[in-house]
Design an enzyme around this catalytic site. Structure first.
Site, PDB file in Angstrom:
ATOM      1  N   HIS A 196     -32.702 -23.851 -10.654  1.00 50.08           N
ATOM      2  CA  HIS A 196     -33.941 -23.102 -10.424  1.00 50.08           C
ATOM      3  C   HIS A 196     -33.722 -21.779  -9.687  1.00 50.08           C
ATOM      4  O   HIS A 196     -34.590 -20.914  -9.693  1.00 50.08           O
ATOM      5  CB  HIS A 196     -34.998 -23.987  -9.734  1.00 50.08           C
ATOM      6  CG  HIS A 196     -34.826 -24.161  -8.259  1.00 50.08           C
ATOM      7  ND1 HIS A 196     -34.342 -25.307  -7.692  1.00 50.08           N
ATOM      8  CD2 HIS A 196     -35.095 -23.325  -7.235  1.00 50.08           C
ATOM      9  CE1 HIS A 196     -34.321 -25.162  -6.367  1.00 50.08           C
ATOM     10  NE2 HIS A 196     -34.784 -23.975  -6.072  1.00 50.08           N
ATOM     11  N   ASP A 210     -31.795 -30.057 -12.446  1.00 47.08           N
ATOM     12  CA  ASP A 210     -31.768 -28.842 -11.622  1.00 47.08           C
ATOM     13  C   ASP A 210     -30.348 -28.626 -11.098  1.00 47.08           C
ATOM     14  O   ASP A 210     -30.044 -28.865  -9.929  1.00 47.08           O
ATOM     15  CB  ASP A 210     -32.770 -28.987 -10.470  1.00 47.08           C
ATOM     16  CG  ASP A 210     -32.993 -27.681  -9.741  1.00 47.08           C
ATOM     17  OD1 ASP A 210     -32.488 -26.628 -10.212  1.00 47.08           O
ATOM     18  OD2 ASP A 210     -33.673 -27.704  -8.693  1.00 47.08           O
ATOM     19  N   SER A 229     -32.061 -24.298  -1.150  1.00 44.47           N
ATOM     20  CA  SER A 229     -31.841 -24.726  -2.525  1.00 44.47           C
ATOM     21  C   SER A 229     -30.454 -24.393  -3.023  1.00 44.47           C
ATOM     22  O   SER A 229     -29.915 -23.324  -2.720  1.00 44.47           O
ATOM     23  CB  SER A 229     -32.817 -24.014  -3.452  1.00 44.47           C
ATOM     24  OG  SER A 229     -34.030 -24.676  -3.423  1.00 44.47           O
ATOM     25  N   GLY A 230     -29.904 -25.319  -3.800  1.00 46.40           N
ATOM     26  CA  GLY A 230     -28.592 -25.094  -4.378  1.00 46.40           C
ATOM     27  C   GLY A 230     -27.473 -25.513  -3.436  1.00 46.40           C
ATOM     28  O   GLY A 230     -26.339 -25.701  -3.851  1.00 46.40           O
TER      29      GLY A 230
HETATM   30  N1  ARG Z   1     -36.929 -25.220  -3.712  1.00 49.79           N
HETATM   31  C1  ARG Z   1     -36.478 -24.855  -2.405  1.00 49.79           C
HETATM   32  C2  ARG Z   1     -35.596 -23.619  -2.478  1.00 49.79           C
HETATM   33  O1  ARG Z   1     -35.666 -22.922  -3.460  1.00 49.79           O
HETATM   34  C3  ARG Z   1     -35.831 -25.995  -1.715  1.00 49.79           C
HETATM   35  C4  ARG Z   1     -36.858 -26.941  -1.270  1.00 49.79           C
HETATM   36  C5  ARG Z   1     -36.326 -28.098  -0.565  1.00 49.79           C
HETATM   37  N2  ARG Z   1     -37.463 -28.678   0.091  1.00 49.79           N
HETATM   38  C6  ARG Z   1     -37.432 -29.718   0.874  1.00 49.79           C
HETATM   39  N3  ARG Z   1     -38.510 -30.088   1.460  1.00 49.79           N
HETATM   40  N4  ARG Z   1     -36.313 -30.367   1.038  1.00 49.79           N
HETATM   41  O2  ARG Z   1     -34.946 -23.241  -1.528  1.00 49.79           O
END
Ligand code: ARG
Length: 418
Positions: A227, A272, A368-369
């Site tokens: 993503h 993902d 993320s990632g």
């Molecule tokens: N989608 C988020 C990002 O792009 C990460 C979210 C993780 N959220 C969580 N509550 N663990 O960085």
């Protein structure tokens, strides 16, 4: 009898020069004493590293021994380590022996060679040469009664430096700073992170601004989330940086290719996962090296501890931070995670939940990632999850949801050869 005015104000005993001399002499003596004390204390703490290769004749080398992620690899390494440990603990070097670790198992003929490093404490009675021959003879004796491991007895012991030891470890996966020096101290707790503590952590930057985390799985491949590239698929806009600070990175490398999973679905967050290839390979050192990848069959135990690291925001809706942070969480079973009060079924089998009961430790936007890692019985670190999604951040019953790396082990191999 007291006779005022007879004695000069500078009596023999209070002569300023004598006082100054005495003070200086005192300071000098004290300084020399502390110096000697420090010298001897430091000397007594000095340690030696030795390397030896054990050729095991009666264990057949198979694919199962080609990765430290397999149980076969762990079992054989542990057998060798405990055999060596026992030999030294039963010898007159017991107070000098600190640790033995199998750095690598490799193939030789149809058998296996184990590269082992051993750490000893300095002793003033022993100079390096006599120490080495004593170690050699204890190992020799061990080999003559090594139980069911049949080991070629022509093994050589070589003295190596701490730097050599570090280099041996950083070529393999998953060693953190404590293992690089074979030290007993573990790194625990703490929120901010020292340089080199998570040497595989990568910052993936869009036009030189941190956007996502990633994890180094070889000298030229970074594992991350699909993503991250949804709106920015062009590799030329991306760089990877290494080191704990995103504003003063230790190294910056351009991205050559981005391969996101072709079945990544934003609506369900399925698949993902992505891998990016660096423009040129990084040279591993103490602060930059790769994590281990688990086997596809590795089971991840609910309740077991794990660490998530990243530069994500500290509160929901906040900004990324510039210094790397870590959070200790625990694996949560998918059933618990999918409870009606929780994610109510949105967590798919290829996902993995991790958090703490209060919710207070979690990944957040900007993480993320990045990796969720766990330590195995031999102190090697494995990436088991990739930060993917969650309901806001740190909300009770809504822990972080990660891409389950074991489900994609074959995909990673197909894409990268790692
Ligand atoms: N989608 C988020 C990002 O792009 C990460 C979210 C993780 N959220 C969580 N509550 N663990 O960085």
């Amino acid at each position: 009898m007291y006779r005022p005015g007879r004695v000069s104000p500078y009596s023999r005993f209070l002569n300023p020069f004598a006082v100054a001399l005495a003070v200086i002499a005192g300071v000098v003596i004290l300084a020399v004493a502390t110096g000697l004390l420090i010298h001897f204390l430091a000397f007594d703490k000095k340690t030696y590293f030795y390397h030896s290769s054990f050729h095991i004749l009666n264990v057949r080398y198979t694919d199962a021994l080609s990765s430290p992620a397999t149980q076969e690899y762990r079992n054989l390494s542990e057998r060798i380590e405990s055999m060596i440990t026992r030999a030294f603990e039963e010898s007159d070097l017991r107070s000098h022996f600190l640790r033995a670790h199998v750095v690598k198992l490799r193939q030789e003929g149809s058998g296996v060679v184990a590269d082992v490093v051993m750490k000893f404490r300095y002793s003033r009675r022993n100079n390096g040469a006599s120490m080495k021959s004593r170690i050699q003879s204890i190992l020799q004796q061990m080999l003559s009664n090594s139980g069911n491991l049949e080991i070629n007895s022509s093994n050589e012991v070589t003295s190596i430096t701490g730097q050599d030891t570090e280099n041996l470890f950083t070529q393999e996966c998953g060693a953190r700073a404590d293992l690089l020096t074979l030290s007993e101290e573990r790194i625990l707790g703490g929120i901010l992170v020292d340089e080199g503590e998570w040497p595989w952590q990568v910052s993936l930057q869009l036009n030189n601004v941190h956007h996502c985390g990633g994890v180094l799985i070889s000298n030229s491949w970074v594992l991350t989330a699909a993503h991250c590239f949804r709106s920015y698929p062009n590799p030329q806009q991306w760089t990877a940086t290494f080191g704990t600070s995103t504003i003063y990175p230790r190294r910056r490398v351009r991205i050559r290719t981005i391969s996101a999973h072709r079945d990544y679905r934003p609506s369900t967050r399925e698949n993902d996962i992505a891998v990016v290839q660096l423009e040129r390979p990084v040279t591993f050192n103490r602060n930059i090296h790769r994590v281990c990848l688990p086997e596809a069959t590795q089971s991840i135990t609910p309740g077991s501890p794990a660490y998530v690291t990243g530069w994500g925001s500290l509160i929901y809706g906040g900004n990324s931070v510039s210094d790397l942070r870590q959070g200790q969480v625990r694996i949560i079973s998918t059933d618990v995670c999918n409870a009606p009060a929780g994610y109510g079924g949105s967590v798919l089998p290829e996902m993995l939940c991790a958090g703490v009961p209060s919710g207070a430790v979690d990944a957040c936007q900007g993480d993320s990632g990045g990796p969720l890692v766990q330590e195995d019985s031999r102190r090697l670190w494995f990436v088991v999850g990739i930060v993917s999604w969650g309901y806001q951040c740190g909300v009770p019953n809504h822990p972080g949801v990660y891409t389950r790396v074991t489900s994609y082990r074959d995909w990673i191999r197909q894409e990268t050869g790692v």
